[in-house]
Write a protein that holds these residues in place. Structure first.
Motif, PDB file in Angstrom:
ATOM      1  N   GLY A   1       0.803  -1.212   0.000  1.00  0.00           N
ATOM      2  CA  GLY A   1       0.000   0.000   0.000  1.00  0.00           C
ATOM      3  C   GLY A   1       0.839   1.266   0.000  1.00  0.00           C
ATOM      4  O   GLY A   1       1.924   1.307   0.582  1.00  0.00           O
ATOM      5  N   PHE A   2       0.326   2.283  -0.680  1.00  0.00           N
ATOM      6  CA  PHE A   2       0.890   3.630  -0.621  1.00  0.00           C
ATOM      7  C   PHE A   2      -0.118   4.543   0.072  1.00  0.00           C
ATOM      8  O   PHE A   2      -1.323   4.465  -0.209  1.00  0.00           O
ATOM      9  N   ALA A   3       0.373   5.404   0.952  1.00  0.00           N
ATOM     10  CA  ALA A   3      -0.448   6.447   1.567  1.00  0.00           C
ATOM     11  C   ALA A   3       0.162   7.784   1.187  1.00  0.00           C
ATOM     12  O   ALA A   3       1.353   8.018   1.421  1.00  0.00           O
ATOM     13  N   ASP A   4      -0.650   8.657   0.609  1.00  0.00           N
ATOM     14  CA  ASP A   4      -0.145   9.884  -0.009  1.00  0.00           C
ATOM     15  C   ASP A   4      -0.904  11.099   0.526  1.00  0.00           C
ATOM     16  O   ASP A   4      -2.144  11.108   0.539  1.00  0.00           O
ATOM     17  N   LEU A   5      -0.171  12.127   0.958  1.00  0.00           N
ATOM     18  CA  LEU A   5      -0.785  13.377   1.390  1.00  0.00           C
ATOM     19  C   LEU A   5      -1.297  14.140   0.174  1.00  0.00           C
ATOM     20  O   LEU A   5      -0.558  14.345  -0.794  1.00  0.00           O
TER      21      LEU A   5
ATOM     22  N   GLY B   1      -3.825   3.628  -1.692  1.00  0.00           N
ATOM     23  CA  GLY B   1      -4.065   2.603  -2.703  1.00  0.00           C
ATOM     24  C   GLY B   1      -3.362   1.320  -2.309  1.00  0.00           C
ATOM     25  O   GLY B   1      -2.210   1.364  -1.860  1.00  0.00           O
ATOM     26  N   ILE B   2      -4.048   0.181  -2.445  1.00  0.00           N
ATOM     27  CA  ILE B   2      -3.463  -1.115  -2.068  1.00  0.00           C
ATOM     28  C   ILE B   2      -3.699  -2.131  -3.175  1.00  0.00           C
ATOM     29  O   ILE B   2      -4.776  -2.174  -3.776  1.00  0.00           O
ATOM     30  N   ALA B   3      -2.691  -2.954  -3.419  1.00  0.00           N
ATOM     31  CA  ALA B   3      -2.811  -4.071  -4.356  1.00  0.00           C
ATOM     32  C   ALA B   3      -2.267  -5.326  -3.679  1.00  0.00           C
ATOM     33  O   ALA B   3      -1.436  -5.246  -2.768  1.00  0.00           O
ATOM     34  N   PHE B   4      -2.757  -6.479  -4.154  1.00  0.00           N
ATOM     35  CA  PHE B   4      -2.321  -7.759  -3.588  1.00  0.00           C
ATOM     36  C   PHE B   4      -1.805  -8.646  -4.706  1.00  0.00           C
ATOM     37  O   PHE B   4      -2.443  -8.793  -5.752  1.00  0.00           O
ATOM     38  N   GLY B   5      -0.621  -9.219  -4.492  1.00  0.00           N
ATOM     39  CA  GLY B   5      -0.074 -10.114  -5.505  1.00  0.00           C
ATOM     40  C   GLY B   5       1.388 -10.400  -5.272  1.00  0.00           C
ATOM     41  O   GLY B   5       1.942 -10.107  -4.199  1.00  0.00           O
ATOM     42  N   THR B   6       2.026 -10.952  -6.287  1.00  0.00           N
ATOM     43  CA  THR B   6       3.434 -11.323  -6.187  1.00  0.00           C
ATOM     44  C   THR B   6       4.312 -10.074  -6.180  1.00  0.00           C
ATOM     45  O   THR B   6       4.132  -9.178  -7.001  1.00  0.00           O
ATOM     46  N   VAL B   7       5.236 -10.053  -5.250  1.00  0.00           N
ATOM     47  CA  VAL B   7       6.136  -8.905  -5.072  1.00  0.00           C
ATOM     48  C   VAL B   7       7.565  -9.424  -4.982  1.00  0.00           C
ATOM     49  O   VAL B   7       7.834 -10.417  -4.303  1.00  0.00           O
ATOM     50  N   THR B   8       8.464  -8.776  -5.679  1.00  0.00           N
ATOM     51  CA  THR B   8       9.888  -9.103  -5.576  1.00  0.00           C
ATOM     52  C   THR B   8      10.519  -8.218  -4.513  1.00  0.00           C
ATOM     53  O   THR B   8      10.332  -6.997  -4.518  1.00  0.00           O
ATOM     54  N   THR B   9      11.249  -8.830  -3.590  1.00  0.00           N
ATOM     55  CA  THR B   9      11.909  -8.067  -2.528  1.00  0.00           C
ATOM     56  C   THR B   9      13.409  -8.052  -2.766  1.00  0.00           C
ATOM     57  O   THR B   9      14.004  -9.091  -3.066  1.00  0.00           O
TER      58      THR B   9
ATOM     59  N   VAL C   1       3.324  -3.562  -6.962  1.00  0.00           N
ATOM     60  CA  VAL C   1       3.728  -2.279  -6.381  1.00  0.00           C
ATOM     61  C   VAL C   1       3.315  -1.125  -7.295  1.00  0.00           C
ATOM     62  O   VAL C   1       2.789  -0.100  -6.839  1.00  0.00           O
ATOM     63  N   ASN C   2       3.528  -1.299  -8.593  1.00  0.00           N
ATOM     64  CA  ASN C   2       3.136  -0.261  -9.555  1.00  0.00           C
ATOM     65  C   ASN C   2       1.633  -0.016  -9.527  1.00  0.00           C
ATOM     66  O   ASN C   2       1.172   1.134  -9.596  1.00  0.00           O
ATOM     67  N   LEU C   3       0.862  -1.101  -9.416  1.00  0.00           N
ATOM     68  CA  LEU C   3      -0.596  -0.967  -9.383  1.00  0.00           C
ATOM     69  C   LEU C   3      -1.044  -0.233  -8.125  1.00  0.00           C
ATOM     70  O   LEU C   3      -1.936   0.626  -8.184  1.00  0.00           O
ATOM     71  N   ALA C   4      -0.442  -0.548  -6.998  1.00  0.00           N
ATOM     72  CA  ALA C   4      -0.781   0.158  -5.750  1.00  0.00           C
ATOM     73  C   ALA C   4      -0.511   1.647  -5.882  1.00  0.00           C
ATOM     74  O   ALA C   4      -1.304   2.494  -5.422  1.00  0.00           O
ATOM     75  N   SER C   5       0.597   1.993  -6.525  1.00  0.00           N
ATOM     76  CA  SER C   5       0.934   3.404  -6.725  1.00  0.00           C
ATOM     77  C   SER C   5      -0.096   4.101  -7.612  1.00  0.00           C
ATOM     78  O   SER C   5      -0.533   5.228  -7.331  1.00  0.00           O
TER      79      SER C   5
ATOM     80  N   GLY D   1       0.042   2.080 -18.223  1.00  0.00           N
ATOM     81  CA  GLY D   1       1.024   1.009 -18.161  1.00  0.00           C
ATOM     82  C   GLY D   1       0.497  -0.311 -17.650  1.00  0.00           C
ATOM     83  O   GLY D   1       1.215  -1.317 -17.671  1.00  0.00           O
ATOM     84  N   LEU D   2      -0.780  -0.346 -17.180  1.00  0.00           N
ATOM     85  CA  LEU D   2      -1.305  -1.569 -16.572  1.00  0.00           C
ATOM     86  C   LEU D   2      -2.634  -2.012 -17.172  1.00  0.00           C
ATOM     87  O   LEU D   2      -3.229  -2.981 -16.709  1.00  0.00           O
ATOM     88  N   GLY D   3      -3.110  -1.301 -18.181  1.00  0.00           N
ATOM     89  CA  GLY D   3      -4.368  -1.669 -18.812  1.00  0.00           C
ATOM     90  C   GLY D   3      -5.571  -1.212 -18.016  1.00  0.00           C
ATOM     91  O   GLY D   3      -5.508  -0.283 -17.216  1.00  0.00           O
ATOM     92  N   VAL D   4      -6.691  -1.906 -18.215  1.00  0.00           N
ATOM     93  CA  VAL D   4      -7.947  -1.552 -17.547  1.00  0.00           C
ATOM     94  C   VAL D   4      -8.052  -2.294 -16.221  1.00  0.00           C
ATOM     95  O   VAL D   4      -7.845  -3.515 -16.162  1.00  0.00           O
ATOM     96  N   VAL D   5      -8.354  -1.583 -15.154  1.00  0.00           N
ATOM     97  CA  VAL D   5      -8.516  -2.199 -13.838  1.00  0.00           C
ATOM     98  C   VAL D   5      -9.872  -1.804 -13.259  1.00  0.00           C
ATOM     99  O   VAL D   5     -10.455  -0.785 -13.641  1.00  0.00           O
TER     100      VAL D   5
END
Length: 379
Positions: free
Chosen positions: A194-198, A276-284, A294-298, A363-367
């Motif tokens: 998740g990202f939290a943005d002012l 914004g929050i997304a759930f899925g595979t993440v590379t650390t 991460v891009n989708l959450a942003s 960059g991510l299509g239709v969501v």
């Protein structure tokens, strides 16, 4: 540190404009207190040039240079700027490689991650912590007269505390890796990010004084970090007006996001927030997270309404799968009626999900984002 294996060198490197560069490790001439402070903090005097340190550690000059640059230290030519501790650090890293415990590339990563983390910590402590504590307590006293005895008292305590926190964090991270299902999951894991943005932060920067703006950012980061930690998430990084956090499950991430919105909304000094929050595979990698999730959450954060949380379809499905949220209020009402008929407790849904209009995301299509809300007040 750009040097050759012969030990020769000028000790001065030109800067990009062609002027002679200033040695970053040159002795602070004419300032005995600065020299004493450095010796106090490092615990030793400068004794070695880079070539001498590499030779004493038994490593090649090339490898020593890679380690030092990775730790974030500037090229120092052939200045006598290194101590016995520097030699020992090189010897330890090289020893791990020689023993086969780390590859050379991994040892460089260890140096880089440690250097980046501690550099930020040191800057913060000097800018915020020591600056305030070293205000002269009496008229006529200089800050330099206060600094040395203060650092002398603080240094061992801060060092012990740093090691304690590092061990605690290492234990927590190790536990997460051990619980991973397989080797691939150690690096590529399914997480809620998740990202939290002012909102309107750029406009604020034009209206507020620098000190006031700095206090607002610090208050935001502190509040966010406390909430993320308290509710079982991990703060990945802060970006001034934005924080990035992660959680192992969707329910934890949802609770963190709503707590952030609720807490900031109750603080009149804070701008509005969007999450914004997304759930899925993440590379650390090196404490950071990467990938499409991460891009989708942003992107979701950038289109979220003020004081609201938007989540992706995978996140919504995960909340529904784990019983944290119903598919709809109609389903919730039916489940409650069925439970009442059977004399059972109705499902205790914590969150509500409302589907929003599908929209293209760059960059991510239709969501199809979902609006996340708290279904009922929780303690």
């Amino acid at each position: 540190m750009t040097v050759d294996d012969t030990g020769s060198g000028t000790g001065v490197h030109p800067d990009p404009d062609g002027e002679p560069g200033r040695d970053a490790y040159a002795e602070p001439e004419g300032n005995p207190l600065a020299i004493r402070l450095e010796q106090l903090i490092l615990g030793a005097e400068r004794r070695y040039t880079p070539f001498q340190a590499a030779r004493s550690a038994g490593v090649s000059m090339e490898l020593a240079s890679r380690f030092w640059r990775a730790m974030g230290f500037a090229d120092i030519g052939q200045a006598k700027a290194l101590t016995e501790a520097d030699v020992l650090a090189l010897r330890r890293l090289a020893g791990l490689v020689e023993a086969g415990l780390l590859s050379e590339a991994m040892a460089v990563q260890v140096a880089r991650s440690t250097g980046q983390t501690t550099a930020r910590l040191a800057e913060w402590q000097i800018d915020s912590f020591l600056e305030g504590l070293t205000e002269p307590p009496e008229p006529g006293m200089t800050r330099t007269e206060v600094t040395y005895p203060l650092i002398e008292l603080l240094l061992p305590e801060l060092q012990e505390f740093l090691v304690y926190v590092w061990r605690r964090q290492l234990a927590a991270a190790t536990g997460r890796v051990v619980q991973a299902a397989d080797d691939e999951e150690m690096v590529d894991r399914r997480l809620a990010v998740g990202f939290a943005d002012l909102v309107g932060f750029t406009r604020l920067t034009r209206r507020m004084e620098e000190e006031e703006l700095g206090e607002l950012v610090e208050a935001f980061e502190t509040t966010a970090a406390d909430l993320v930690a308290a509710h079982g998430g991990r703060l990945i990084k802060t970006l001034g007006d934005e924080v990035l956090f992660a959680a192992d499950d969707a329910g934890t991430a949802a609770e963190i996001a709503l707590r952030l919105i609720e807490t900031m909304a109750n603080d009149e000094t804070m701008p509005e927030l969007r999450v914004g929050i997304a759930f899925g595979t993440v590379t650390t990698r090196m404490g950071d997270v990467f990938g499409t999730t991460v891009n989708l959450a942003s992107r979701l954060t950038s289109i979220a309404p003020r004081d609201a949380v938007l989540v992706d379809g995978a996140f919504a499905e995960e909340l529904i799968r784990t019983g944290e949220a119903p598919t709809s209020e109609t389903e919730a009402a039916e489940a409650a009626a069925a439970a009442e008929k059977e004399g059972e407790e109705p499902p205790a849904y914590r969150f509500a999900l409302q589907p929003m209009w599908q929209r293209p995301v760059r960059g991510l299509g239709v969501v199809e984002p979902w609006l996340l809300a708290r279904r009922e007040a929780t303690a």
